[in-house]
Design an enzyme around this catalytic site. Structure first.
Site, PDB file in Angstrom:
ATOM      1  N   GLU A 186       0.800  -1.234   0.000  1.00 19.40           N
ATOM      2  CA  GLU A 186       0.000   0.000   0.000  1.00 19.40           C
ATOM      3  C   GLU A 186       0.832   1.284   0.000  1.00 19.40           C
ATOM      4  O   GLU A 186       0.559   2.203   0.765  1.00 19.40           O
ATOM      5  CB  GLU A 186      -0.966  -0.023   1.194  1.00 19.40           C
ATOM      6  CG  GLU A 186      -1.884  -1.229   1.157  1.00 19.40           C
ATOM      7  CD  GLU A 186      -2.783  -1.379   2.376  1.00 19.40           C
ATOM      8  OE1 GLU A 186      -2.743  -0.516   3.259  1.00 19.40           O
ATOM      9  OE2 GLU A 186      -3.536  -2.368   2.431  1.00 19.40           O
ATOM     10  N   ASP A 219      -1.316  -3.956  -3.220  1.00 15.69           N
ATOM     11  CA  ASP A 219      -2.083  -2.713  -2.980  1.00 15.69           C
ATOM     12  C   ASP A 219      -3.578  -2.922  -3.260  1.00 15.69           C
ATOM     13  O   ASP A 219      -3.979  -3.904  -3.890  1.00 15.69           O
ATOM     14  CB  ASP A 219      -1.537  -1.565  -3.851  1.00 15.69           C
ATOM     15  CG  ASP A 219      -1.579  -0.229  -3.112  1.00 15.69           C
ATOM     16  OD1 ASP A 219      -2.525  -0.019  -2.327  1.00 15.69           O
ATOM     17  OD2 ASP A 219      -0.673   0.596  -3.322  1.00 15.69           O
ATOM     18  N   GLU A 247      -6.322 -10.502  -1.447  1.00 15.89           N
ATOM     19  CA  GLU A 247      -7.218 -10.244  -0.312  1.00 15.89           C
ATOM     20  C   GLU A 247      -8.660 -10.102  -0.784  1.00 15.89           C
ATOM     21  O   GLU A 247      -9.359  -9.137  -0.454  1.00 15.89           O
ATOM     22  CB  GLU A 247      -6.793  -8.963   0.426  1.00 15.89           C
ATOM     23  CG  GLU A 247      -5.351  -8.974   0.864  1.00 15.89           C
ATOM     24  CD  GLU A 247      -4.944  -7.738   1.662  1.00 15.89           C
ATOM     25  OE1 GLU A 247      -5.818  -6.977   2.121  1.00 15.89           O
ATOM     26  OE2 GLU A 247      -3.728  -7.538   1.829  1.00 15.89           O
TER      27      GLU A 247
HETATM   28  O1  9MR Z   1      -7.943  -8.041   8.097  1.00 16.74           O
HETATM   29  C1  9MR Z   1      -7.013  -7.292   8.844  1.00 16.74           C
HETATM   30  C2  9MR Z   1      -7.663  -6.796  10.131  1.00 16.74           C
HETATM   31  O2  9MR Z   1      -7.890  -7.885  11.009  1.00 16.74           O
HETATM   32  C3  9MR Z   1      -6.775  -5.762  10.790  1.00 16.74           C
HETATM   33  O3  9MR Z   1      -7.447  -5.197  11.891  1.00 16.74           O
HETATM   34  C4  9MR Z   1      -6.424  -4.679   9.789  1.00 16.74           C
HETATM   35  C5  9MR Z   1      -5.538  -3.606  10.376  1.00 16.74           C
HETATM   36  O4  9MR Z   1      -5.133  -2.699   9.422  1.00 16.74           O
HETATM   37  O5  9MR Z   1      -5.750  -5.267   8.696  1.00 16.74           O
HETATM   38  C6  9MR Z   1      -6.598  -6.107   7.992  1.00 16.74           C
HETATM   39  O6  9MR Z   1      -5.965  -6.586   6.836  1.00 16.74           O
HETATM   40  C7  9MR Z   1      -5.555  -5.589   5.895  1.00 16.74           C
HETATM   41  C8  9MR Z   1      -4.317  -6.120   5.199  1.00 16.74           C
HETATM   42  O7  9MR Z   1      -3.336  -6.422   6.131  1.00 16.74           O
HETATM   43  C9  9MR Z   1      -3.795  -5.117   4.183  1.00 16.74           C
HETATM   44  N1  9MR Z   1      -4.809  -4.733   3.258  1.00 16.74           N
HETATM   45  C10 9MR Z   1      -6.063  -4.273   3.831  1.00 16.74           C
HETATM   46  C11 9MR Z   1      -6.590  -5.339   4.811  1.00 16.74           C
HETATM   47  C12 9MR Z   1      -7.940  -4.921   5.333  1.00 16.74           C
HETATM   48  O8  9MR Z   1      -7.809  -3.821   6.165  1.00 16.74           O
END
Ligand code: 9MR
Length: 766
Positions: A318, A373, A442
């Site tokens: 990101e 990203d 994701e």
């Molecule tokens: O799914 C993840 C969630 O449990 C966390 O609280 C969050 C914190 O930023 O991160 C989420 O996963 C993210 C991923 O690591 C990067 N891309 C966006 C995802 C959704 O926020």
């Protein structure tokens, strides 16, 4: 986080108590736990370092006391209660707690549950509601624990969009469905990993909870790859003395290996979920050398530690701004993160070079390096990523002919039912030109509304899943993996918008069948269904615009600005609309903890937009009387390029949690009449560090409203005497909210029965 266990005997625990109808439909439902704060012992403990919990007799939902929560300094701070001693695996529990703010504001409060402790914990949302200081609001929902990890389960209340709001809670209760739910995993379904064996790996995001019991059964049945949803992020690599500590991660990785699943590494360098001290000390950025040193040490240690237990690393996550205006100038379009500010625009390239060096030194050449990203369907963003990867790989190839530094691009795929698959296709085609592989890392598809999934929403979600998988199959020669971001709806980071292919009971949704056979699904569903247009009402009346919010606004229907065009959901708020013979009046309340109007582009600033088509022709072009009116959080007005009429009146006022905008927009070409209809939409732009991160709308998810009025929602102009009070505003399309006297009477009886029972319980405690 220091939470001590509740001692059973201290709790008002009504184990097995059978409550009689009509309060509960299922006569077997049993109250497990009820905490009303009438006794000295509070049972709840703070989750963070700063917040204060204190019983107060100033206000209570029932009885004399409630619990006051102040001095919070992080969104996740709040009161938590440990409940593992009351939880049986595979049993559904319903939770309820009443909440109210202290200060005048409207903020979202969230009831959540944490399963497991330390780096392997997972956090699930049970309910989120808009809460103010006017009245007590119930946060309520159900959760079934499919696995308990580390003998730790807690329930807590947090405020996802505000660091510091203070609130009260009262009457927390937890009740079980009595008997365990007889859910079994549908092992008869064809495993997705088999269906896609010749195409790509099928992955999912996991914590330890996915490696036990029925969750594991479902995980193993369909997947051959996993990503740690949180545990392998930089934040979790260290102990509190800033030393590397991979103990919890090793347990997770060992379980993953035991199950024979491949592991995708997420993530080495990111602006979130990373210790601040890696790049900042005492609020000051470290020097380039110090920050680089920390970044290199983090990469070296982490990559060495996992070795070839991972098949890939997302080295940087990101790093690109959303909707970059000049994609070719990719360096200038990078997110201004602390990493960027401390090191400079070459931090990415250096991170990849270091990772490659560590892998090469150790003979782990098969581990692929990804750039990852979101909003990957946005053509400006995809293009900026394209230029970035191209340049970094060309530089590398000068010294390493024929070799790639960045092997793959991770398209996260946090989509929504308004996502246009053609844009996803265009991005894939663009990335193909780079000769890299693509990972869908994701994937999830949120629905437009929250709460229970309607049949229509389930269908349109499935349709997009089918379109995506059909597209992925076409490009399977370069797509290495497709990873869903969560196993089932109740454990998704977007649980309230049901984004996954398995439901709360781990059963296949329509989306599963769409993924399993996209061509057949698309043949059966031609994709012609339109996304649901919202219909609302404008009340009749003339508000005074000014610092004071005129009471007359409360007679108009509240419109939720809760559909999100982008992956992030930062901005949120509500709108109300009134009309008279002269003007359309619009008021929008925005919750926004930090105001940012620093971008040179008005739509990239914290701002509110009104879209209006007076004639309601649902035309696909802007005509006279159609307009896009924007006001930023500091009161500056701007207009969409196709808007001719720009003489409007606006007032912006600050609120404790954001700002309120009032508009008076004169009718240009139209004589409004009771019962008339107009095309209408509301939009909140939320900016962070000079860039728009989130776009919330009342109706349109396509983002085409600036040039195409046919995507607007619809408002009916009503008279004051037939527009009702707030509580029974209706969705005029399906007539919901028209409370019949019988329903009201039944509600009152049930409500008072519940109140009487709660009061009796509180008394019992004395
Ligand atoms: O799914 C993840 C969630 O449990 C966390 O609280 C969050 C914190 O930023 O991160 C989420 O996963 C993210 C991923 O690591 C990067 N891309 C966006 C995802 C959704 O926020």
């Amino acid at each position: 986080m220091k939470l001590k266990k509740i001692k059973n005997k201290l709790l008002l625990l009504v184990m097995g108590m059978v409550l009689s109808a009509p309060l509960y439909a299922n006569a077997e439902e049993a109250l497990e736990l009820m905490i009303g704060f009438e006794e000295e012992e509070m049972f709840f403990e703070p989750r963070g370092e700063t917040e204060q919990l204190e019983r107060t007799s100033e206000d209570a939902y029932t009885g004399d006391y409630s619990l006051l929560v102040t001095e919070r300094s992080q969104p996740w701070n709040g009161p938590a209660v440990r409940i593992e001693e009351h939880v049986d695996v595979s049993t559904e529990y319903s939770f309820s707690v009443w909440v109210k703010l202290i200060e005048e504001a409207t903020v979202e409060l969230q009831l959540s549950t944490q399963i497991g402790d330390g780096d392997n914990a997972s956090y699930q949302t049970i309910d989120t509601q808009s809460v103010s200081s006017d009245e007590w609001v119930e946060l309520a929902g159900t959760y079934r624990y499919d696995a308990i990890v580390d003998d730790f389960v807690s329930i807590y209340i947090e405020s996802p969009n505000s660091d510091s709001v203070s609130f009260k809670i009262d009457d927390f209760s937890m009740q079980s469905a009595g008997s365990s739910s007889n859910i079994s995993i549908q092992t008869e379904l064809t495993p997705l990993k088999d269906i896609y064996e010749d195409y790509f790996l099928i992955g999912n995001a996991v914590s330890l909870a996915e490696l036990e019991g029925q969750r594991l059964e479902l995980l193993r049945h369909h997947h051959n790859l996993v990503t740690a949803e949180n545990a392998m992020k930089p934040e979790y690599a260290y102990n509190s003395s800033r030393e590397f500590d991979f103990t919890d991660q090793d347990r997770l990785v060992n379980r993953i290996k035991e199950e024979g699943l491949e592991l995708h590494g997420h993530v080495l360098v990111w602006h979130q979920q990373s210790p601040e001290w890696l790049h900042t000390e005492d609020g000051q950025l470290l020097s380039r050398e110090e920050a680089l040193d920390n970044m290199y040490t983090h990469i070296e240690e982490t990559v060495r530690h996992y070795g070839d237990d991972v098949i890939a690393w997302e080295v940087v996550n990101e790093a690109m701004n959303d909707n970059p205006r000049d994609p070719e100038m990719w360096r200038a379009m990078l997110r201004r993160s602390d990493w960027f500010d401390a090191i400079g625009d070459d931090y990415l390239e250096l991170a990849y070079l270091k990772t490659r060096e560590v892998l090469d030194e150790n003979g782990w050449e098969d581990v692929k390096l990804y750039y990852n990203d979101y909003n990957d369907d946005n053509q400006s963003k995809a293009s900026a990523i394209y230029y970035m990867v191209k340049e970094i790989n060309e530089n590398y190839a000068e010294d390493n002919p024929g070799e790639l530094l960045i092997d793959g691009i991770g398209m996260q795929g946090h989509y929504n039912s308004g996502t246009n698959v053609d844009f996803v296709r265009m991005s894939i085609e663009r990335f193909r030109e780079l000769g890299v592989e693509i990972g869908v890392t994701e994937l999830d598809i949120t629905t437009a509304s929250t709460g229970e999934l309607t049949e229509e929403e389930e269908k349109s979600q499935a349709l997009l899943y089918a379109q995506l998988f059909s597209l992925y199959k076409e490009h399977a020669d370069i797509i290495s993996r497709v990873t869903f971001w969560g196993l089932n709806d109740s454990t998704s980071w977007r649980a309230e918008r049901n984004p996954l292919i398995f439901d709360r009971d781990l059963l296949a949704k329509e989306a599963y069948y769409a993924v399993a056979n996209p061509e057949e699904y698309l043949a059966r569903n031609d994709g012609s269904e339109e996304s649901e247009k919202r219909v609302g009402q404008a009340g009749y009346g003339t508000p005074q615009l000014g610092e004071e919010i005129d009471d007359i606004w409360s007679t108009a229907e509240e419109l939720a600005i809760d559909r999100y065009q982008l992956a992030w959901q930062g901005a949120n708020g509500t709108g109300r609309v009134l009309w008279d013979e002269e003007n359309l009046y619009v008021m929008v309340n925005v919750d926004d903890a930090s105001i940012d109007t620093s971008s040179e582009f008005p739509w990239e600033q914290d701002s509110v937009e009104v879209f209006l088509e007076e004639s309601f022709e649902q035309s696909s072009t802007y005509e006279e009387g159609t307009g896009q009116y924007r006001v930023n959080a500091e009161g500056q007005e701007t207009f969409g390029e196709m808007t001719d009429h720009t003489s409007i009146e606006t007032v912006v006022t600050e609120t404790p949690t954001g700002y309120t905008v009032q508009f008076a927009i004169p009718w240009v070409n139209h004589t409004p009449q009771e019962g008339g209809r107009i095309g209408f939409d509301l939009q909140i732009n939320d900016a962070e560090s000079g860039n728009r991160e989130s776009v919330a709308v009342w109706n349109d998810l396509s983002g085409q409203g600036f040039q195409n009025p046919s995507v607007f929602g619809e408002l009916e102009l009503t008279r004051a005497d037939d527009s009702s009070t707030e509580s029974d505003f209706l969705d005029s399309e399906n007539g919901e909210g028209t409370n019949s006297p019988l329903i009201i009477l039944a509600g009152l009886i049930i409500g008072s029965a519940a109140a009487v029972i709660l009061v009796i319980m509180k008394r019992n405690k004395k």
